[in-house]
Design an enzyme around this catalytic site. Structure first.
Site, PDB file in Angstrom:
ATOM      1  N   THR A  54      44.377  32.883  19.938  1.00 43.92           N
ATOM      2  CA  THR A  54      43.858  31.587  20.380  1.00 43.92           C
ATOM      3  C   THR A  54      42.328  31.605  20.370  1.00 43.92           C
ATOM      4  OG1 THR A  54      45.807  30.982  21.637  1.00 43.92           O
ATOM      5  CG2 THR A  54      43.724  30.084  22.424  1.00 43.92           C
ATOM      6  N   HIS A  88      56.768  30.730  18.587  1.00 48.83           N
ATOM      7  CA  HIS A  88      56.187  31.464  19.714  1.00 48.83           C
ATOM      8  C   HIS A  88      57.235  31.538  20.829  1.00 48.83           C
ATOM      9  CE1 HIS A  88      53.502  33.227  22.460  1.00 48.83           C
ATOM     10  NE2 HIS A  88      52.406  32.505  22.247  1.00 48.83           N
ATOM     11  N   ASN A 121      55.114  35.436  25.783  1.00 47.92           N
ATOM     12  CA  ASN A 121      53.950  35.214  26.652  1.00 47.92           C
ATOM     13  C   ASN A 121      54.080  34.091  27.674  1.00 47.92           C
ATOM     14  OD1 ASN A 121      52.869  37.337  25.325  1.00 47.92           O
ATOM     15  ND2 ASN A 121      51.505  36.141  24.004  1.00 47.92           N
ATOM     16  N   TYR A 146      55.482  31.053  27.526  1.00 46.62           N
ATOM     17  CA  TYR A 146      55.460  29.639  27.148  1.00 46.62           C
ATOM     18  C   TYR A 146      56.906  29.106  27.090  1.00 46.62           C
ATOM     19  CZ  TYR A 146      50.622  30.803  26.625  1.00 46.62           C
ATOM     20  OH  TYR A 146      49.354  31.229  26.906  1.00 46.62           O
ATOM     21  N   ASN A 203      51.399  34.858  32.218  1.00 42.61           N
ATOM     22  CA  ASN A 203      51.726  33.514  32.695  1.00 42.61           C
ATOM     23  C   ASN A 203      52.845  33.502  33.743  1.00 42.61           C
ATOM     24  OD1 ASN A 203      49.728  32.012  31.271  1.00 42.61           O
ATOM     25  ND2 ASN A 203      50.871  32.438  29.403  1.00 42.61           N
TER      26      ASN A 203
HETATM   27  C1  8OZ Z   1      44.944  33.590  25.211  1.00 45.42           C
HETATM   28  C2  8OZ Z   1      44.478  32.406  25.711  1.00 45.42           C
HETATM   29  C3  8OZ Z   1      45.234  31.271  25.605  1.00 45.42           C
HETATM   30  C4  8OZ Z   1      46.476  31.332  25.006  1.00 45.42           C
HETATM   31  C5  8OZ Z   1      49.245  33.686  24.083  1.00 45.42           C
HETATM   32  C6  8OZ Z   1      48.636  31.660  22.958  1.00 45.42           C
HETATM   33  O1  8OZ Z   1      49.048  34.492  24.992  1.00 45.42           O
HETATM   34  C7  8OZ Z   1      48.287  32.590  23.826  1.00 45.42           C
HETATM   35  C8  8OZ Z   1      46.960  32.537  24.500  1.00 45.42           C
HETATM   36  C9  8OZ Z   1      46.183  33.658  24.600  1.00 45.42           C
HETATM   37  O2  8OZ Z   1      50.244  33.768  23.364  1.00 45.42           O
END
Ligand code: 8OZ
Length: 362
Positions: A27, A176, A179, A181, A236
């Site tokens: 990112t 994706h 992480n 999401y 997250n």
């Molecule tokens: C760092 C900052 C914002 C998003 C991920 C898409 O961890 C990210 C991400 C990484 O997969």
């Protein structure tokens, strides 16, 4: 058969990669108006075309998929045209490129959502994590649980974005699933409290991932569809009561759907590899017959060993590809890498982005 090397070509579905080094998704928050990829982004990716495969930064499938400022999309004609500049720049140098498609789910902020609505998630469970909006870090907003009726629309958005990606000239897409999401939020019982067909048992929590992978494969073909997973990352604020059982099932489902690769983040994303020493990644690899890509803290020696032993087919490097556009050549020659400019990772312009020298230029 000779022992494969990091620097040997690799046949990934219908395309040949020049080597087995992959640029990991990173990112960088530099999309333009309308979340359209810019000419500067085309320059950046073109500079890194020596990778066997580039996976782009995470890219939204729809307007509700956004969680951070200035991250690109791949769902409007303008975004497709912007990405065409990027894929042309990479292909002109003989590189290959997949786009990483994401929906952030609950890792978002009302200021980024259409009409300031609550972010969408499997359940109304707020993530104890921050996002980046209006040039500052901010806590994520409490999400709203997707209704059963809304879920097919989100699945369809993944398929639409995949079709847009092919129109933009990408060689394929990476879903994706990592992480913390949306796909990962459905998988894990720390975030998924649903009591319908998408929650509860491991089979039910895997249903959303399965439908997304099926839809994307249906849209663009299994040979152009990969997926990224991160079974033990705490990123997250995600957690699960039994990641080994969960991800064994996930890989078994993927083995039936046959995406072209699984991209496995070993350990905490961008952090320690040994965060869950009891977790058995080799057991997951043994359940999948397709291409196995690994990531997290690899150096040349570790990567060579993983390829030579067959533990992995491809190795993805993140930070090293930010600082060192000619990473493949540097590793081949045993040359040192550039230092990472940590002050300019997220947002801004050319500084810390396209201004890193190659060995020949330095
Ligand atoms: C760092 C900052 C914002 C998003 C991920 C898409 O961890 C990210 C991400 C990484 O997969």
């Amino acid at each position: 058969m000779t022992t494969p090397s990091l620097f040997d070509p690799y046949q990934l579905g219908g395309i040949t990669l020049a080597n087995r080094l992959v640029m990991a998704p990173l990112t960088r928050n530099r999309a333009g108006e309308g979340l359209v990829p810019t000419p500067l982004m085309a320059e950046y990716y073109g500079q890194r075309a020596g990778a066997g495969l580039i996976i782009t930064e995470a890219t939204q499938i729809s307007a509700t998929a956004q969680g951070y400022q200035d991250t690109p999309g791949c769902y409007t004609p303008e975004q497709v045209a912007g990405w065409r500049r990027v894929t042309d720049a990479v292909h002109a140098k003989g590189g290959r490129i997949f786009v990483q498609l994401w929906h952030v789910g609950r890792v978002s902020h009302r200021s980024l959502q259409p009409e300031g609505a609550a972010p969408l998630a499997p359940s109304a469970v707020q993530a104890n994590t921050k996002t980046y909006v209006n040039n500052a870090f901010a806590p994520t907003d409490e999400p709203r649980a997707l209704t059963l009726e809304e879920i097919p629309g989100v699945v369809a958005d993944f398929a639409h974005a995949a079709r847009c990606a092919i129109e933009a000239g990408f060689d394929g897409v990476e879903i994706h699933g990592a992480n913390g999401y949306l796909v990962d939020q459905f998988l894990r019982d720390g975030a998924n409290k649903r009591t319908d067909a998408y929650g509860g048992s491991i089979e039910n929590r895997t249903r959303f991932l399965k439908e997304v992978v099926e839809a994307v494969i249906g849209a663009i073909g299994a040979e152009r569809t990969g997926i990224r997973l991160s079974p033990v990352t705490p990123a997250n604020d995600l957690s699960d009561s039994n990641p080994q059982a969960l991800f064994s099932h996930v890989v078994d489902v993927l083995e039936t759907l046959k995406p072209v690769y699984i991209h496995m983040i070993e350990g905490a994303t961008g952090g320690p590899r040994d965060i869950a020493p009891e977790f058995d990644f080799a057991a997951l690899r043994a359940r999948f017959s397709g291409t196995w890509m690994v990531n997290n803290g690899y150096d040349r020696a570790m990567a060579e060993a993983a390829i030579a032993s067959g533990a992995a087919d491809l190795v993805a490097f993140g930070k090293a590809f930010i600082s060192t556009p000619d990473l493949v050549e540097r590793l081949r020659r045993g040359a040192p890498l550039n230092e990472l400019d940590t002050a300019h990772l997220y947002g801004g312009g050319a500084q810390g982005y396209t201004d890193y020298p190659t060995l020949d230029a330095a």
